[in-house]
Write a protein that holds these residues in place. Structure first.
Motif, short mmCIF file in Angstrom:
data_model
loop_
_atom_site.label_atom_id
_atom_site.label_comp_id
_atom_site.label_asym_id
_atom_site.label_seq_id
_atom_site.Cartn_x
_atom_site.Cartn_y
_atom_site.Cartn_z
N ASP A 86 0.84 -1.20 0.00
CA ASP A 86 0.00 0.00 0.00
C ASP A 86 0.87 1.25 0.00
O ASP A 86 0.61 2.21 -0.74
N LEU A 87 1.91 1.24 0.83
CA LEU A 87 2.80 2.40 0.96
C LEU A 87 3.48 2.73 -0.36
O LEU A 87 3.59 3.89 -0.76
N ILE A 88 3.93 1.70 -1.07
CA ILE A 88 4.72 1.91 -2.28
C ILE A 88 3.85 2.10 -3.51
O ILE A 88 4.18 2.89 -4.40
N PHE A 89 2.70 1.40 -3.56
CA PHE A 89 1.90 1.41 -4.77
C PHE A 89 0.44 1.84 -4.57
O PHE A 89 0.02 2.86 -5.09
N ARG A 90 -0.32 1.07 -3.83
CA ARG A 90 -1.77 1.24 -3.85
C ARG A 90 -2.25 2.55 -3.24
O ARG A 90 -3.21 3.14 -3.72
N ASP A 91 -1.62 2.99 -2.16
CA ASP A 91 -2.02 4.25 -1.53
C ASP A 91 -1.13 5.42 -1.91
O ASP A 91 -1.41 6.57 -1.54
N ALA A 92 -0.04 5.16 -2.61
CA ALA A 92 0.89 6.23 -3.00
C ALA A 92 0.25 7.09 -4.09
O ALA A 92 -0.49 6.60 -4.93
N ARG A 93 0.56 8.37 -4.04
CA ARG A 93 0.01 9.31 -5.01
C ARG A 93 1.12 10.22 -5.53
O ARG A 93 2.18 10.32 -4.94
N SER A 94 0.84 10.89 -6.65
CA SER A 94 1.73 11.93 -7.16
C SER A 94 1.29 13.25 -6.56
O SER A 94 0.17 13.71 -6.83
N ALA A 153 12.09 6.06 -2.47
CA ALA A 153 11.63 7.17 -1.65
C ALA A 153 10.33 6.80 -0.92
O ALA A 153 10.19 7.06 0.28
N ARG A 154 9.41 6.20 -1.63
CA ARG A 154 8.15 5.79 -1.01
C ARG A 154 8.38 4.74 0.07
O ARG A 154 7.76 4.78 1.14
N ALA A 155 9.27 3.80 -0.21
CA ALA A 155 9.55 2.75 0.77
C ALA A 155 10.13 3.33 2.06
O ALA A 155 9.98 2.73 3.14
N LEU A 156 10.80 4.47 1.95
CA LEU A 156 11.40 5.12 3.10
C LEU A 156 10.47 6.15 3.74
O LEU A 156 10.89 6.96 4.56
N GLY A 157 9.20 6.14 3.34
CA GLY A 157 8.21 6.98 3.98
C GLY A 157 8.05 8.36 3.41
O GLY A 157 7.43 9.23 4.02
N LEU A 158 8.60 8.59 2.22
CA LEU A 158 8.50 9.90 1.57
C LEU A 158 7.52 9.82 0.41
O LEU A 158 7.18 8.74 -0.07
N ASP A 159 7.08 10.97 -0.04
CA ASP A 159 6.16 11.07 -1.17
C ASP A 159 6.87 11.67 -2.37
O ASP A 159 7.89 12.36 -2.23
N CYS A 160 6.30 11.43 -3.55
CA CYS A 160 6.93 11.87 -4.79
C CYS A 160 5.94 12.66 -5.65
O CYS A 160 4.74 12.41 -5.61
N GLY A 161 6.49 13.56 -6.44
CA GLY A 161 5.72 14.31 -7.41
C GLY A 161 6.48 14.38 -8.72
O GLY A 161 7.15 15.38 -9.01
N PRO A 162 6.40 13.30 -9.54
CA PRO A 162 7.12 13.31 -10.82
C PRO A 162 6.50 14.29 -11.80
O PRO A 162 5.29 14.52 -11.78
N MET A 163 7.30 14.86 -12.66
CA MET A 163 6.79 15.82 -13.65
C MET A 163 7.72 15.90 -14.85
O MET A 163 8.92 15.64 -14.76
N SER A 164 7.11 16.27 -15.98
CA SER A 164 7.88 16.41 -17.21
C SER A 164 7.66 17.76 -17.89
O SER A 164 8.22 17.99 -18.95
N GLY A 165 6.87 18.63 -17.30
CA GLY A 165 6.61 19.93 -17.89
C GLY A 165 7.71 20.93 -17.60
O GLY A 165 7.56 21.78 -16.70
#
Length: 198
Positions: free
Chosen positions: A12-20, A137-149
């Motif tokens: 859940d932490l890495i995939f299912r509940d993780a968000r951008s 990063a997610r596995a270590l309890g952090l969140d991510c915001g990937p972007m290409s713009g």
């Protein structure tokens, strides 16, 4: 032999509940956390252990401002307000490191004199490394915001001027995401829509 698997909570932490994430809480990401992310991400497989990704971790306000000026208007605050934003780039001359990264064969010769092949391989494998970085990063309890713009060429000139064979590819802000800044998750397709078993 029984293979261990991650717990449902870990998945859940890495995939299912993780968000951008688009916005961030004002909480530091430390240098030790950044190094821990890299120490995990570097373990992910790349072709012939090429390791072509080159990361620039923009943590200071000055670095984030330099990066944000190359971003689209909608992405600037995502960079400026994040504790850190990493540039995921790649090295077109990654093959020069293959004698020590992949000592099992003369892998350097596979790419010598073929810049197009190096570009294709560096692009593909550095993208993998960026994905590993997000998972770490997610596995270590952090969140991510990937972007290409953003302006890749401008960012390359800004941050890789002294490394002419490096190219910026995409960005990822990292920190503690503010859930009030995201919308409902977009659809994820069922298996049968985009998969075939043959």
């Amino acid at each position: 032999m029984t293979t261990d698997t991650l717990s449902a909570d870990a998945l859940d932490l890495i995939f299912r509940d993780a968000r951008s994430f688009n916005g961030w809480h004002d909480k530091e990401v430390t240098d030790d956390q950044i190094k821990a992310i890299y120490e995990l991400a570097k373990m992910g497989p790349t072709s012939a252990n090429q390791q072509p990704a080159r990361f620039v971790w923009c943590k200071s306000q000055d670095a984030k401002e330099r990066l944000a000026k190359h971003a689209s208007e909608g992405n600037r605050d995502k960079i400026l307000t994040a504790p850190v934003c990493v540039i995921i780039g790649y090295d077109l001359d990654f093959h020069e490191h293959l004698p020590w990264l992949f000592p099992h064969a003369d892998a350097r010769s596979w790419f010598e004199g073929d810049r197009d092949a190096r570009r294709e391989s560096a692009f593909r494998n550095s993208a993998l490394q960026g994905a590993y970085l997000m998972i770490a990063a997610r596995a270590l309890g952090l969140d991510c915001g990937p972007m290409s713009g953003f302006d890749q060429d401008g960012t390359t000139r800004e941050f890789f001027a002294d490394q002419p064979n490096y190219r910026a590819d995409w960005l990822c802000s990292i920190g503690y995401g503010d859930r009030s800044t995201i919308f409902d998750r977009s659809p994820r397709p069922e298996f049968d829509r985009f998969n075939r078993l043959t």
